[in-house]
Design an enzyme around this catalytic site. Sequence first.
Site, PDB file in Angstrom:
ATOM      1  N   GLU A 199      56.697  83.437  -6.765  1.00 58.87           N
ATOM      2  CA  GLU A 199      57.263  84.705  -7.214  1.00 58.87           C
ATOM      3  C   GLU A 199      57.823  84.589  -8.630  1.00 58.87           C
ATOM      4  OE1 GLU A 199      58.565  84.247  -2.803  1.00 58.87           O
ATOM      5  OE2 GLU A 199      57.875  82.974  -4.454  1.00 58.87           O
ATOM      6  N   SER A 214      42.116  56.053  19.491  1.00 52.00           N
ATOM      7  CA  SER A 214      43.554  56.068  19.734  1.00 52.00           C
ATOM      8  C   SER A 214      44.152  57.441  19.437  1.00 52.00           C
ATOM      9  CB  SER A 214      44.232  55.000  18.874  1.00 52.00           C
ATOM     10  OG  SER A 214      45.606  54.909  19.155  1.00 52.00           O
TER      11      SER A 214
END
Length: 366
Positions: A54, A307
């Site tokens: 902004e 894993s």
Amino acid sequence: MSKKDSHYMNLALELARKGLGRTSPNPCVGAVIVSEDSVVGKGYHKKAGTPHAEVHAIADAGANTPNSTLYVTLEPCNHTGRTPPCTHAILEAGIARVIVGMTDPNPAVAGGGCSFLESHGIIVETGLLEKECCEINRPFIKHTSTGLPWITMKAGMSLDGKITYRAGSGGQITGEYSREVTHQLRNSSDAILVGIDTAIIDDPSLTTRLYSDHAPKDPLRIILDSNLRLSPQARMLRLQSESPIWIFCGPHAPVKNEQLLHEAGAIIRRVKLDNNEQLDLHDVFSVLGQSDITSVLVEGGAKIHGSLLRNNLVDEMYLFTAPFFIGEQGISLLDGFTCVDAAERLTLKKVEVLPLGDDILIHGFF
């Protein structure tokens, strides 16, 4: 909200994507300011600690901000962090209307920015292209809510699911288009992670090579090496790159090896082992999350992939599949993961299948 509003929010999204992999632990945010149906200011968040989207857009708009409309992909902040509140800058600029894509996912601040602006007479509307705004900030949303990074598993394999031609050897399997997408993923990720077997066999650089990108970024390079077997002469330790190398090892890895790797430029982090005497991945990703790493691209090998899935740690998957078979002597995609019946299946969602030259990309989420 109108089609014009959607158009301008799409412009803000395009700007926000420029920050992918560069703003952590902050989100990617884009902003567009419109006055009398013309874009007068644009901005995006570039790096944590620097001005937000902004503020960049307001500066770009100059004297054209009074009575304008601001389109921003994420709710403006209303608190002071490393930068001042964006809501105050919006008020001072005289902006009359603010269109927000998604509210802040942090429950401690969600809605605060919008409420502050409304209390000062600014028209605020939320939820425009909310899905798209959330999609570009999946890592930020997960990290904010869990403290853990977004985990993306990536692999290149043959039609029969082999990731190498034979045990102990490397060799490229997928084609140029797949490699280009892989480097785009590296460019938009905070970190890239491989296991020690992949690091030894392939001796990779783990850098980003994008010839069409003027400013590619090397991610943080992570090696899982429980006993510190990586050579101090490994290619990644000899390359000129601003990206550091972290090596996660077990609590009893040789101190002598740690010293040699430290002298070669690596950062050593010791974590606990799991019940299989492998590095505890929950511990690894907790350390990364605490270090403000919000996205990790995991590129192998088979034990790491197995894993990850066994521990339900994968959020997103990219499987690049080449149009040929390798055979039983090749190493399979997964080692250490087993599904014995339909009840145990881990099923990809939102699956898309895309052609990449001769390859096929399977992409989805868990």
